[in-house]
Design an enzyme around this catalytic site. Sequence first.
Site, PDB file in Angstrom:
ATOM      1  N   HIS A 185      -1.587 -22.727 -12.098  1.00 57.71           N
ATOM      2  CA  HIS A 185      -0.618 -23.696 -12.782  1.00 57.71           C
ATOM      3  C   HIS A 185      -0.925 -23.768 -14.051  1.00 57.71           C
ATOM      4  CE1 HIS A 185      -2.205 -24.472  -8.545  1.00 57.71           C
ATOM      5  NE2 HIS A 185      -0.790 -24.472  -8.297  1.00 57.71           N
ATOM      6  N   GLY A 216       6.786 -22.576  -7.302  1.00 52.15           N
ATOM      7  CA  GLY A 216       6.750 -21.871  -8.562  1.00 52.15           C
ATOM      8  C   GLY A 216       5.739 -20.720  -8.662  1.00 52.15           C
ATOM      9  N   HIS A 217       5.481 -20.359  -7.171  1.00 48.88           N
ATOM     10  CA  HIS A 217       4.646 -19.061  -7.228  1.00 48.88           C
ATOM     11  C   HIS A 217       5.450 -18.061  -6.288  1.00 48.88           C
ATOM     12  CE1 HIS A 217       1.277 -21.525  -8.387  1.00 48.88           C
ATOM     13  NE2 HIS A 217       1.403 -22.427  -7.440  1.00 48.88           N
TER      14      HIS A 217
END
Lengths: 333, 333
Positions: free
Chosen positions: B219, B56-57
């Site tokens: 996050h 997700g990064h």
Amino acid sequence: MKKLINRPEDVVREELAGIALAHAGRLEVHTDPHWIARADAPVRGKVAIVSGGGSGHEPLHGGFVGRGMLDAACPGEVFTSPTPDQVLAATQAVDGGAGVLHIVKNYTGDVMNFEMAADLARDGGLTVDQVVIADDVAVEDSLFTAGRRGVGATLLAEKICGAAAEEGRPLRDVASLCRAVGERSRSMGVALTSCTVPMNGKPTFELGDDEMEIGIGIHGEPGRERRPLAAASEVVDILAAAVADDLPFRSGDRVLALVNGMGGTPLMELYVVYGELHRFLGERGVAIARNLVGSFATSLDMAGCSITLLRLDDELTRLWDAPVDTPGLRWGA
Amino acid sequence: MKKLINRPEDVVREELAGIALAHAGRLEVHTDPHWIARADAPVRGKVAIVSGGGSGHEPLHGGFVGRGMLDAACPGEVFTSPTPDQVLAATQAVDGGAGVLHIVKNYTGDVMNFEMAADLARDGGLTVDQVVIADDVAVEDSLFTAGRRGVGATLLAEKICGAAAEEGRPLRDVASLCRAVGERSRSMGVALTSCTVPMNGKPTFELGDDEMEIGIGIHGEPGRERRPLAAASEVVDILAAAVADDLPFRSGDRVLALVNGMGGTPLMELYVVYGELHRFLGERGVAIARNLVGSFATSLDMAGCSITLLRLDDELTRLWDAPVDTPGLRWGA
């Protein structure tokens, strides 16, 4: 409107100031009129390549100025064609004595203003050729276009023609390669959300929470249809079928596949789309020989993507692989 | 939730499949357990560098695998630490006989699992060192962290240590450089919107139409404060002051400035932010000697950005400039 900007009317000027600072020594950003050039322009004896268009599609075009790609780019205001004086100034400044190629996305204002600039440059004794890219299969005419819109294939043409110019090829050849890239490329996009133009302050169009717009234009122009949001596999089936059927791309073809993010879509999703595109083309016997996955021809903060396929031959492949050194595309020999 | 994915539970696996296809010949993607390695790993006699963290990064970390940067990256599920068996498998596979450096962002699960893997690898006779990066000045402890969170400085460490390893420097030196980068770097971010984790299907947090969250975690962890959305100049003043005051960065310092997009923010806005950061640092006499503007350490589809400053010296500058050849960062000598 949630954007990291100051006054909407200053966003392009301030963006260009940021680009000038970030890429000092590699790019020169001229103001009044605005254009971005290679720091070493004009390159003597080399065909110069100039592109441009409305801002809001970054890194297209300013991010593709540099060795092996564009000599200059002319950024208009957001989603607004550059003016003829921008294009004329850039053309005159980067001409290295071997002529100038204008690569223009097919939008009525862009084509008109680049033509006007080319005429003025020719009046001043320069040799200028123009190639219009119109690769978007979504619609035949559009809000700002007679004929198809120009999208992702533009940057493929810029890269390939940039490499040819770097090799010292004459304007006639470089322009001919540019036309070949245009003819051999097809694209289509999808939007999951609208973009928001800073000066408007609100989304360009409304799209329901469970809807997507197939065949969206890069300024939010209407596409082919609205459908319920679907899985990536289905979205790719729709986009890729429209793209692949149009040329058509056939079994045995080797293609360059560009999976392009629209500005608000993260890389994670683009790789999922790429996997689905690979599957789709594999089923048709089309081999992806080269690929590019990322956000290259964007629509401000729009979520969505587009797919571009270019039918490669050995020469186009070789020119694609040639070194390029720009903020947006960079690789060595 | 509007994402170009299939089933949320498959997104990381499918993303990795897309990465494997897009970068075949350069990267190898191993499954069960998942890790991404340089195609030419292990490189004999070279210190190997392994990083990883939740997915997700992207492009962090998998996009930074390649010559001059990481030997391997271990992607966990979305915003979830990689497991010790992933890290162990990668560590064993890429060790070239000169030891392995683990570069770990400071999140409790990441640190624990990397430590466990390092212990197991050592039991097997390998030499492993670990450096934890904790550059985010926003909060001292956080939702998933004892101490500061690790963010943008991680990729700076990966690049600089990758160059040092490529030069044949021993593990002791490479680890020491990594600690130096961590100690000399500070970061802070802002969110204009939440990210949406695929498995959750809804935004991680709510943020009003006119609000931003200063000091956001990658996050979506809470930051320092919520404030009314402000102009880019004011946002940069807040972020850059927090970052610059912390080390502190002083007049005469030469820094590397990273303006990092969070995934949903277009390049146009990042260049505006870069211009403001240049102004801010100029007022303090801090010179930006190197910069990087783009989306490198992202938070899915979050709109926002972070600023990272690294105080350079000649050696760090030279190592930053050394050639790198990865999907996410690429330049020549």
